[in-house]
Enzyme design. Sequence first.
Site, mmCIF file in Angstrom:
data_model
loop_
_atom_site.group_PDB
_atom_site.id
_atom_site.type_symbol
_atom_site.label_atom_id
_atom_site.label_comp_id
_atom_site.label_asym_id
_atom_site.label_seq_id
_atom_site.Cartn_x
_atom_site.Cartn_y
_atom_site.Cartn_z
ATOM 1 N N GLN A 65 20.755 49.108 21.417
ATOM 2 C CA GLN A 65 20.675 48.019 20.442
ATOM 3 C C GLN A 65 21.699 48.219 19.328
ATOM 4 O O GLN A 65 22.140 47.263 18.680
ATOM 5 C CB GLN A 65 19.255 47.958 19.865
ATOM 6 C CG GLN A 65 19.050 46.874 18.830
ATOM 7 C CD GLN A 65 17.567 46.607 18.590
ATOM 8 O OE1 GLN A 65 16.885 46.034 19.409
ATOM 9 N NE2 GLN A 65 17.067 47.055 17.445
ATOM 10 N N ASN A 118 52.223 42.579 -5.389
ATOM 11 C CA ASN A 118 51.827 43.512 -4.334
ATOM 12 C C ASN A 118 51.557 42.807 -2.996
ATOM 13 O O ASN A 118 50.975 41.730 -2.984
ATOM 14 C CB ASN A 118 50.561 44.271 -4.758
ATOM 15 C CG ASN A 118 50.787 45.073 -6.031
ATOM 16 O OD1 ASN A 118 51.877 45.603 -6.255
ATOM 17 N ND2 ASN A 118 49.769 45.147 -6.868
ATOM 18 N N GLU A 139 48.800 44.996 3.492
ATOM 19 C CA GLU A 139 48.076 46.263 3.284
ATOM 20 C C GLU A 139 46.672 46.196 3.874
ATOM 21 O O GLU A 139 46.180 47.157 4.474
ATOM 22 C CB GLU A 139 47.998 46.588 1.791
ATOM 23 C CG GLU A 139 49.335 46.984 1.186
ATOM 24 C CD GLU A 139 49.240 47.117 -0.329
ATOM 25 O OE1 GLU A 139 49.259 48.246 -0.815
ATOM 26 O OE2 GLU A 139 49.128 46.086 -1.019
ATOM 27 N N LYS A 157 54.248 43.504 -11.490
ATOM 28 C CA LYS A 157 53.902 43.798 -10.095
ATOM 29 C C LYS A 157 53.638 42.562 -9.254
ATOM 30 O O LYS A 157 53.036 41.595 -9.708
ATOM 31 C CB LYS A 157 52.652 44.701 -10.032
ATOM 32 C CG LYS A 157 52.884 46.118 -10.472
ATOM 33 C CD LYS A 157 53.930 46.874 -9.651
ATOM 34 C CE LYS A 157 53.446 47.215 -8.259
ATOM 35 N NZ LYS A 157 52.403 48.256 -8.259
ATOM 36 N N THR A 211 65.115 55.137 13.273
ATOM 37 C CA THR A 211 64.240 56.118 13.897
ATOM 38 C C THR A 211 63.942 57.122 12.794
ATOM 39 O O THR A 211 64.786 57.355 11.917
ATOM 40 C CB THR A 211 64.892 56.852 15.094
ATOM 41 O OG1 THR A 211 65.981 57.636 14.606
ATOM 42 C CG2 THR A 211 65.406 55.868 16.146
ATOM 43 N N HIS A 212 62.743 57.699 12.810
ATOM 44 C CA HIS A 212 62.308 58.613 11.740
ATOM 45 C C HIS A 212 62.415 57.947 10.369
ATOM 46 O O HIS A 212 62.565 58.642 9.360
ATOM 47 C CB HIS A 212 63.119 59.915 11.732
ATOM 48 C CG HIS A 212 63.264 60.551 13.077
ATOM 49 N ND1 HIS A 212 62.412 61.535 13.523
ATOM 50 C CD2 HIS A 212 64.138 60.317 14.087
ATOM 51 C CE1 HIS A 212 62.769 61.900 14.750
ATOM 52 N NE2 HIS A 212 63.810 61.163 15.117
ATOM 53 N N SER A 230 49.141 42.898 -10.672
ATOM 54 C CA SER A 230 48.396 44.036 -11.208
ATOM 55 C C SER A 230 47.772 43.618 -12.531
ATOM 56 O O SER A 230 48.367 42.859 -13.293
ATOM 57 C CB SER A 230 49.360 45.203 -11.432
ATOM 58 O OG SER A 230 48.818 46.102 -12.384
ATOM 59 N N LYS A 255 25.603 46.537 18.760
ATOM 60 C CA LYS A 255 25.967 45.193 18.315
ATOM 61 C C LYS A 255 26.725 45.129 16.998
ATOM 62 O O LYS A 255 27.765 44.468 16.917
ATOM 63 C CB LYS A 255 24.718 44.318 18.243
ATOM 64 C CG LYS A 255 24.178 44.069 19.638
ATOM 65 C CD LYS A 255 22.896 43.300 19.647
ATOM 66 C CE LYS A 255 22.312 43.389 21.042
ATOM 67 N NZ LYS A 255 22.053 44.804 21.468
ATOM 68 N N TYR A 314 18.346 51.297 30.767
ATOM 69 C CA TYR A 314 18.380 50.847 29.377
ATOM 70 C C TYR A 314 17.734 51.883 28.452
ATOM 71 O O TYR A 314 16.744 52.525 28.800
ATOM 72 C CB TYR A 314 17.649 49.499 29.227
ATOM 73 C CG TYR A 314 17.617 49.021 27.783
ATOM 74 C CD1 TYR A 314 18.725 48.371 27.227
ATOM 75 C CD2 TYR A 314 16.518 49.269 26.967
ATOM 76 C CE1 TYR A 314 18.721 47.963 25.901
ATOM 77 C CE2 TYR A 314 16.509 48.862 25.630
ATOM 78 C CZ TYR A 314 17.609 48.214 25.112
ATOM 79 O OH TYR A 314 17.616 47.821 23.805
#
Length: 483
Positions: free
Chosen positions: A323, A286, A291, A284, A156-157, A278, A326, A318
């Site tokens: 329109q 990633n 993400e 790296k 928690t936290h 990277s 969409k 209407y």
Amino acid sequence: MTAKAWGGRFSEGTAAIVEEMNASIAFDQILALEDIAGSIAHSRMLAAVGLISAAEQSDIETGLTAIAADIRAGQFAFTVAREDVHMNVEGALADRIGRAAGRLHTGRSRNDQVALDLRLFLRRELTRLGRDLARTIADLCKLAETHAALPMPGYTHLQRAQPITFGHHLGAWATMLARDLERLLDTRRRLSVSPLGSGALAGTPLPIDRHRVADELELPAITMNSLDGVADRDGALETLSTLSILMVHISRIAEELVLWTSQEFGFIALSDAFCTGSSLMPQKKNPDIPELLRGKAGRVFGALQALLTLMKGLPLAYNKDMQEDKEPLFDAMKTTRQCVAILPDLLAAMTVRPERMSDALKDGFLLATDLADYLVDKGVPFREAHHIVGAVVGHCVLSQKRLEDLDLETYRSISEHFDSQVFSALDVSRSLSRRNLPGGPAPEAVRTSITHLRRELSALEARLATGGPSRLEQALHEGTPLP
Ligand code: ARG
């Protein structure tokens, strides 16, 4: 002179710049097969009630079926001059069959036509999304079962809190997504209503049979107010709300994957196929896909906000503003489907690292609550027990020790309620197995919850299997003979 379907009262052509802004064909062409399904259903009804002849209906249906084949083959030339999907299809029909095409729009307006197309589109898309979601939930149930007894810290936290199992955590994900699936099915049911017959706003004096069209499209009901029938976009709003909540959940799952793959946590690893490197830092790896899943939520929330803003304060019925519903709707649908579709592979790309989870259980006093519960067992009121254990933890922090490092004497110097059994309270697997209440993290409770969830999932899958696109729409999408 203009060749527009609505051009009768106009003497000048449309300005090119107006044509460009007015046209929706660039994005509403995605509705073409739904539009054709609606038109075929409408034409069958028109013939049944005698508003067009059987021969005209047959020409219309044959023409529309051929147009559908062109669209499927990517050989249909959508044109801005014909403004939107409805007039592109109708115009192409006229090119093919001539004058009879002009009878198709009898008793119908583009206003109820677009309202219908959107509903059919959403019913189909929600069904497809539902299937992918169900698969993800089933995969999560399986994984949760596999890891039902694997201890990990619960938070928690984002601070270590109490031991849970990895299976319990995965079960939480599955439970969240099962609610989404149910919401999605509720949304689909509510929007599966036929607005056709609402006309432009005031219905039609012609003797059409609204129920017949609805039956043809396997829509269980018709709208019961012609103004609302063309002005309502609740189905789109509700879909976007449902997708937004689903994306909240996906983003939370994604965030945990990001955290857990970090060196700080290291609870799981993701296979190379789901990561990138990277261009600068050679070491790296990633977690791009989690993400992106986290980030894509923003697009879907944006679509919901756009549509809420669009609809707010619009007078009935209407308005052309509508329109603009969409593009955000289509984008949100596509985005969410992409995110859900990748989840099973992402889960499969996960390697669990139990040793990192058990290392993380060693520090952080995760069994402090169990220690308090042990005192409660001895008859100490919980508030007092909480205070006593707080003092124990304080002592450990000062002396840089863990709870299990203190000897009995030290425990008893803090409270005489402690006895030699104290050390049995400081055992993770004991702590877990004792939390064997319904919905709890004990391995047995996790397995029971998963059994429940699987039962729920089969009920949802049964709902999913009916109430989807009509056979007519399916045939048009698949290119099989029309029912
Ligand atoms: N392209 C229009 C839309 O998507 C179809 C309805 C147009 N109706 C009208 N009266 N201009 O909203």
